[in-house]
Write an enzyme that holds these catalytic residues in place. Sequence first.
Site, PDB file in Angstrom:
ATOM      1  N   ASP A  87      -4.430  -7.367 -28.820  1.00 17.71           N
ATOM      2  CA  ASP A  87      -4.650  -8.052 -28.330  1.00 17.71           C
ATOM      3  C   ASP A  87      -5.966  -8.560 -27.485  1.00 17.71           C
ATOM      4  OD1 ASP A  87      -2.548  -8.730 -29.693  1.00 17.71           O
ATOM      5  OD2 ASP A  87      -1.233  -9.594 -28.027  1.00 17.71           O
ATOM      6  N   HIS A 143      -2.791  -0.213 -31.297  1.00 19.76           N
ATOM      7  CA  HIS A 143      -2.118   0.261 -32.784  1.00 19.76           C
ATOM      8  C   HIS A 143      -3.701   0.798 -33.932  1.00 19.76           C
ATOM      9  CE1 HIS A 143       1.701  -1.314 -31.115  1.00 19.76           C
ATOM     10  NE2 HIS A 143       0.424  -1.707 -30.428  1.00 19.76           N
ATOM     11  N   SER A 228      -9.408  -3.880 -20.459  1.00 22.06           N
ATOM     12  CA  SER A 228     -10.324  -3.164 -21.011  1.00 22.06           C
ATOM     13  C   SER A 228     -11.069  -3.164 -22.386  1.00 22.06           C
ATOM     14  CB  SER A 228      -9.686  -1.749 -21.451  1.00 22.06           C
ATOM     15  OG  SER A 228     -11.402  -0.569 -20.864  1.00 22.06           O
TER      16      SER A 228
END
Length: 262
Positions: A87, A143, A228
């Site tokens: 996200d 992911h 990050s």
Amino acid sequence: MNKERLYCLLIELTNRKWLSLIIKKYTQSKWSRCVIPFYQRYFQIDLSDFYCPQNGYQSLHDFFIRDIKEGVRPIASDIGTVVSPVDGIIEDFGRIDKNHYIYAKEKPYALTDLLQISDGIHKFIGGFYIVIYLSPSHYHKIHCPVDGRIVRSQTLGSKSYPVNHWGLKYGKTPLSHNYRVVTQIQSDSNHSIILAKIGAMFINTITVTNTKMQMKKGEELGYFSFGSTIILLFEAESFSASSTIYQGKSVEMGQALGIVQN
């Protein structure tokens, strides 16, 4: 003194390993639980998509790496589709130039600095790159963007500088010099994709939770312990970006970013 020099000076004065260790230790302690409600309100975090333990989050760190509910981030399943591994917000994207440079906030970043390799890097000239920023409010798990095989994973750098808007604008090439974990994935369509995970200032932690070599699209790879950035790099003539991608766009893990050519 101009804004850039002042910003860099202030960051250098505060970016110390001992301070990072103190902050990290605190966020993992039970005492940090008390700041979670303030943190949630400040960053306007909607927890409806996330699992909450029966006894609540035991530390701010647990809150950072909260698990997402099954099914709320559907993985785009079309063959060849590349999905967002996180996200976040698309900070920049474009073509890798002939000198192996990518750009974020109009600042150039050399792939040779970012990746610390020279072998095979020529394949990325003219390829595509996407920079996605994760704020402290975002889901922090990372992911796999494609079905494929992990062929290389390397930890580089030690110190980290901010990778937010101001960090990218005024910082000294944080994307290519921060602490980072660079993963090369060979997609099932036989194209190399680089997933560079860039550490953030103070926490400076990237944790790998999955060490399998063969990965499925959407499988968890690891997590950041704070906001990050990730960078995706694609070989020349191997990737077609979605027409819905634009600078400043919010994306969710599993959302289609484009197609890897067969």
